[in-house]
Scaffold this active site. Structure first.
Site, PDB file in Angstrom:
ATOM      1  N   SER A   1      22.203  62.827  63.845  1.00  5.84           N
ATOM      2  CA  SER A   1      22.832  63.671  64.445  1.00  5.84           C
ATOM      3  C   SER A   1      24.095  64.254  63.676  1.00  5.84           C
ATOM      4  O   SER A   1      24.515  65.363  64.120  1.00  5.84           O
ATOM      5  CB  SER A   1      23.658  63.161  65.914  1.00  5.84           C
ATOM      6  OG  SER A   1      22.348  62.754  66.734  1.00  5.84           O
TER       7      SER A   1
ATOM      8  N   HIS B   1      22.177  66.294  80.431  1.00  6.16           N
ATOM      9  CA  HIS B   1      23.766  66.768  80.162  1.00  6.16           C
ATOM     10  C   HIS B   1      24.259  68.069  80.802  1.00  6.16           C
ATOM     11  O   HIS B   1      25.402  68.244  80.804  1.00  6.16           O
ATOM     12  CB  HIS B   1      24.093  67.011  78.381  1.00  6.16           C
ATOM     13  CG  HIS B   1      24.042  65.849  77.602  1.00  6.16           C
ATOM     14  ND1 HIS B   1      22.954  65.417  76.950  1.00  6.16           N
ATOM     15  CD2 HIS B   1      24.924  64.913  77.423  1.00  6.16           C
ATOM     16  CE1 HIS B   1      23.247  64.500  76.235  1.00  6.16           C
ATOM     17  NE2 HIS B   1      24.457  64.033  76.500  1.00  6.16           N
TER      18      HIS B   1
ATOM     19  N   CYS C   1      24.096  66.250  72.371  1.00  8.45           N
ATOM     20  CA  CYS C   1      23.130  66.812  73.220  1.00  8.45           C
ATOM     21  C   CYS C   1      21.927  67.014  72.083  1.00  8.45           C
ATOM     22  O   CYS C   1      22.219  67.907  71.504  1.00  8.45           O
ATOM     23  CB  CYS C   1      23.416  67.867  74.248  1.00  8.45           C
ATOM     24  SG  CYS C   1      21.824  67.988  75.159  1.00  8.45           S
TER      25      CYS C   1
END
Lengths: 647, 379
Positions: free
Chosen positions: A327, A370, A383
């Site tokens: 991420s 989310h 997300c």
């Protein structure tokens, strides 16, 4: 058949005639030889006598002192220390075995070395010194000095040898030196004659190897007169060599020590870069090793322990190790989307927990989804679905282009061994290397830093520094060479719009400072030191259906090699970015729970330049931090206040 | 066959042979060898056991061999000639496949403690076989093309094998030594004129072949020729040997630097100082006087051999003696030319002086044959 007397006589006459011709020719040739000898030895004798005199003068090389290496404050990282060795002159010793026996009673001698010395003694002239023991201590030298009368022919000699006073802190950065091997020589086109000096040390890995030409210096020479048997009679003249250039690094020895100590026994890497000019303030890879072992000649068991350790202590993970960035890659995708105009700061995507792309389900890490998120929210909560959707619209080529601008997938020019370029995939790359067409799922995987994407901790730190500064920051390890300042890595503007950069930075700020942020647990309280970060947890495996059914989903239940890599990047202070940090803990688990606390401690240490005040930490962490600071302080090196000679 | 020529009464027999032994020749040989011992002691830095002592032992054994060979009637050796040649040829073929490589050339056979160099044996066997051939051949056929072609084949066969090892020095020695025996046997002048002009053509071809894929000799041999032609071109590389050798030799002057006082050989500026280049040390330490004296000793050996051959009515004995003398001459002539910069470095030792067991033994064996011819001369 019997030859007639007439035939015999004919034969004898013929042989006599011909033998007189041949014999005459031979005598003539001998006359020629005598004439030639006379020409060389009588007519030209003076000239040859002069040339012979020149032959009696020998040139001997004086090995140069190697350039020293300092940290940014002038603390020695690599320096030359006197090394003593014990030599023996056969003809002075008389009874060699007896003298060696006496010597071994006062100092510890290696039987292998003695055997080698004895064979060498047989081959060389009796007046030449032969080394009995190398790298002996000062105590041994003084013991020998006291017993000199009982040890004829034994002399302690002094030379210079490399030493790394900070032990393992800089092992991966600076590397180590070792004696020139035949293999080293075979790789060099036209070897410097100085390399032929026995036991001459050259850089084997790391900076020592990469900067060999600067560090080596130039050999001096002395002309000595030798007598008829080669014994040195006197030194005629002497031309001193030049010491190699001293190199000052951009790293700070205290911060470096802190980084290594904080990483501890984990298999991990951490890089701290000054965002404003690219200076590498610390570059730690754990576990580390003691480079002095290699200089002395590492034992087989020690070496095996290092190579067989699954945490790979010899690898410099900061530049050699490449990991899926996970991420931490999301800023790249966000910036690519913002710059391409695909989204603005207000646009949202809806996350219901997964995205179906060409009949395949791609999950978000939060099963329940989310809901609606804009780019700041997507970064904050990391997300996955938001970035799947965004990447599908932006396309892999524009993502790769942005990644390259931020320093991913490109090799940074650093004087260290085997600097990896990582990997930013493209359609062309997959066709060329894999022989397959790019599929849409590849783009989806790449959007969250998985799939083919690979980056080194160094590249991640550079990426963060570029996001923080907006400039094309390039990492710089060497501050000065022989006092000459090296070009700064500050760089020009990247040409990314201020608005896009602000959104990415704000997203990172929320990660660390919003209650919903994934890095909230490892935040900084101190107002002027707040950091902005991004966590990453990259899978090194695919969870099988069987495993999910059996309920094995927690990292703690898996064997070490199959656990996720924990990553974290950040920059701080948020308002006026000074440092950028990247931390990767191999198979450490979650980025926010494992890598983020380490990165926060390192960031604060870098900003304060010493142990940060406990007030900078959230209240509930303070006791633990205080204890940790005490523990790590004990590992700090005590350096002598000896500064660089040439700064 | 030819022993029938001998009248038993005129050939010494029994212990009387010892009286007819050519003692002055043996003395000359011992004198040359002693010069060798002195030099080997000197280049070893005053160490007897390094080279001088083993060389003395070999010389002792060699002298016994010489004496024993001399006592055996020459007609026995004549009958052994073909066998010796065949055996040497077989050994040459054998080393081609199983030999030990030393100094970049295949030369040795290891038989337990003995290291045999078949090319050394061949130098003598070739002369023996050619002498026997011309002894057998009726005189009027000597210059007939067919009967000239056969000895050419006898010479060329081992020469090619030796050249392949590659040992250029020995190949030259075999070719020239064999040619000399043919010349002495009375082969017509025209053949030699033809061969010499052919050789000139061949040299031209060798130089033309350089760099092409049919290159006739090895690169290192070309380099040796290059440095011979101009040693100053590469004084620290391949020209080193010649330059350093000339410096050592020249610095000796008239009377030399004195025994054990030669600086050049002792400082290791000289290569192969105990083998091929031993003459430079002698010339450095004993000067022109020493070098010329050795040359005179060699000349006397040749003169003794030639005079012995000229008074010998036996064709085999005369040809053998002269052939061996010529081979011996070629040895020291090539070696001396080499160290004085008159010929390229081809790796030929100085006979009876250079360190080396194989060469020493074979030479003394050859002189044994010369002695046998001398002893068993009809008087």
């Amino acid at each position: 058949m019997r030859r007639t007397p007439k035939d015999t006589q004919t034969s004898a006459r013929k042989i006599t005639r011909r033998s007189l011709v041949l014999g005459g020719a031979q005598l003539g040739f001998m006359g020629l030889l005598a004439w030639r000898m006379r020409f060389l030895q009588v007519d030209q004798a003076d000239q040859f006598r002069m040339l012979a005199e020149e032959n009696r003068i020998n040139m001997r090389l004086i090995p140069p002192a190697r350039g020293e290496i300092y940290d940014r404050n002038g603390i020695a990282i690599a320096r030359n220390e006197p090394a003593y060795r014990i030599t023996m002159v056969e003809e002075d010793a008389g009874d060699v075995d007896e003298v060696i026996a006496r010597l071994s009673r006062i100092v510890l001698l290696d039987p292998g070395d003695i055997e080698r010395a004895k064979t060498e003694m047989k081959r060389s002239a009796p007046f030449l010194p032969i080394t009995l023991a190398d790298r002996v201590s000062w105590t041994d030298v003084s013991r020998i000095a006291v017993n000199t009368p009982a040890l004829p022919g034994i002399t302690p000699e002094v030379g210079l040898s490399r030493a790394y006073p900070l032990d393992q802190d800089f092992a991966h950065v600076v590397g180590y030196v070792g004696p020139v091997s035949d293999y080293d020589l075979s790789k060099i086109e036209d070897p410097d004659p100085v390399l032929m000096i026995p036991r001459f040390q050259i850089g084997k890995v790391g900076l020592e190897a990469k900067m060999e030409d600067d560090l080596r210096g130039t050999a001096g020479a002395k002309r000595v007169e030798v007598n008829a048997v080669g014994r040195v009679m006197r030194e005629l003249d002497r031309q001193e060599g030049h010491q190699g250039a001293s190199i000052q690094l951009t790293t700070d020895y205290l911060l470096q020590n802190y980084v290594q100590a904080r990483l501890g026994g984990e298999s991990a890497a951490a890089v701290v870069i000054d965002c404003t000019n690219g200076d590498i303030l610390a570059i730690g890879s754990a576990p580390s090793f003691d480079p002095n072992l290699f200089v002395r000649g590492i034992s087989v068991s020690d070496y095996r322990a290092l190579t067989e350790n699954k945490y790979r202590p010899l690898a410099n993970k900061t530049v050699q190790g490449t990991y899926p960035p996970g991420s931490t890659f999301k800023m790249v995708v966000a910036l690519a989307g913002l710059e391409a105009g695909v989204i603005s700061g207000r646009d949202t995507y809806y996350c219901n927990g997964h995205l179906k792309v060409s009949n395949r389900r791609f999950h978000c890490w939060r099963r329940g989804g989310h809901g609606h998120l804009n780019v700041i929210g997507a970064l904050r909560e990391s997300c996955d679905v938001f970035f799947y959707e965004l990447a599908l619209e932006v396309g892999i080529e524009r993502i790769t282009e942005m990644a390259n601008r931020l320093g991913l997938g490109v090799q940074h020019d650093l004087p260290m061994s085997a600097v990896a370029s990582g990997l930013m995939p493209s359609k062309q790359w997959k066709r060329d290397v894999r022989g397959q067409e790019w599929v849409i799922g590849d783009t989806v995987n790449a959007s969250i830093g998985q799939g083919f994407v690979l980056a080194s901790p160094m590249q991640l730190a550079v990426m963060t520094a570029r996001i923080a500064s907006g400039n094309n920051v390039t990492p710089r390890l060497i501050k000065t060479i022989d006092g000459v300042e090296q070009p700064s890595g500050a760089g020009e503007s990247l040409g990314i719009s201020a608005a896009s950069l602000k959104l990415a930075r704000d997203g990172m700020f929320e990660v660390s400072n919003s209650r919903q942020g994934t890095g909230y647990g490892a935040r900084v309280i101190a107002e002027n030191m707040r950091m902005a970060g991004k966590s990453g947890t990259s899978q090194v495996r695919n969870i099988s259906v069987a495993e999910r059914a059996a309920g094995v989903t927690s990292n703690a239940d898996l064997p070490w090699e199959r656990r996720d890599h924990a990553l974290w990047v950040d920059f701080a202070p948020f308002d006026n970015p000074k440092v950028a940090v990247a931390v990767v803990v191999e198979h450490g688990g979650g980025g926010s729970s494992v890598a983020a606390p380490i990165a926060r401690d390192i960031t604060l240490q870098a900003l304060y330049g010493e142990d940060p005040p406990l007030e900078a930490y959230p209240a509930k962490d303070r006791d633990r931090i205080a204890e940790q600071q005490r523990r790590l302080r004990a590992l700090r090196p005590r350096v002598e206040k000896e500064k660089m000679s040439r700064a | 066959m030819s022993y029938l020529e001998y009248s038993v009464k005129t050939v010494p027999s029994g212990l009387r042979k010892v009286l007819y032994f050519n003692w002055p020749l043996a003395l000359l040989i011992a004198a040359v060898a002693s010069a060798g011992f002195l030099m080997l002691y000197s280049v070893a830095g005053g160490n007897l056991s390094t080279w001088a002592e083993p060389q003395m032992k070999r010389f002792g054994i060699g002298m016994v061999v010489m004496f024993v060979v001399a006592m055996v009637p020459i007609w026995f050796w004549r009958n052994m000639s073909a066998l010796a040649y065949a055996l040497s040829l077989m050994l040459l073929v054998f080393v081609e496949f199983f030999g030990t490589v030393g100094m970049g050339a295949q030369r040795w056979i290891d038989i337990g403690p003995v290291r045999l160099q078949p090319s050394e044996l061949m130098k003598i066997a070739l002369v023996m076989f050619l002498a026997a051939y011309y002894d057998w051949l009726p005189l009027r056929k000597v210059s007939h093309p067919v009967w000239v072609f056969i000895p050419v084949l006898i010479i060329v066969l081992p020469t090619m094998l030796v050249l392949k090892q590659p040992d250029l020095g020995t190949a030259i020695l075999l070719l020239t030594g064999g040619g000399a025996v043919m010349f002495l046997a009375g082969v017509h002048w025209a053949y030699f004129a033809a061969v010499i002009s052919g050789a000139v053509g061949l040299v031209w071809a060798v130089f033309q072949s350089r760099g092409t894929d049919w290159q006739l000799i090895k690169d290192y041999q070309f380099r040796r020729i290059d440095t011979f032609l101009d040693p100053s071109k590469d004084p620290l590389g391949a020209g080193y040997h010649i330059t350093q050798s000339k410096i050592a030799l020249g610095s000796g002057g008239w009377a030399g630097r004195g025994y054990m006082q030669g600086t050049q050989s002792r400082l290791n500026f000289l290569p192969e100082k105990h083998t091929d280049f031993i003459f430079t040390t002698l010339a450095e330490e004993f000067g022109f006087i020493g070098g010329a004296s050795l040359l005179i000793l060699y000349a006397l050996i040749i003169v003794f051999c030639v005079s012995s051959a000229m008074t010998n009515q036996n064709r085999y004995a005369a040809l053998l003696t002269l052939g061996i003398a010529t081979t011996f001459f070629l040895f020291f002539a090539v070696n001396m030319s080499m160290v004085m910069g008159l010929a390229p470095v081809v790796g030929v030792p100085l006979p009876l002086v250079s360190y080396g067991g194989s060469a020493m033994l074979v030479l003394l064996l050859a002189f044994g044959l010369v002695q046998s011819a001398h002893v068993h001369k009809a008087r």
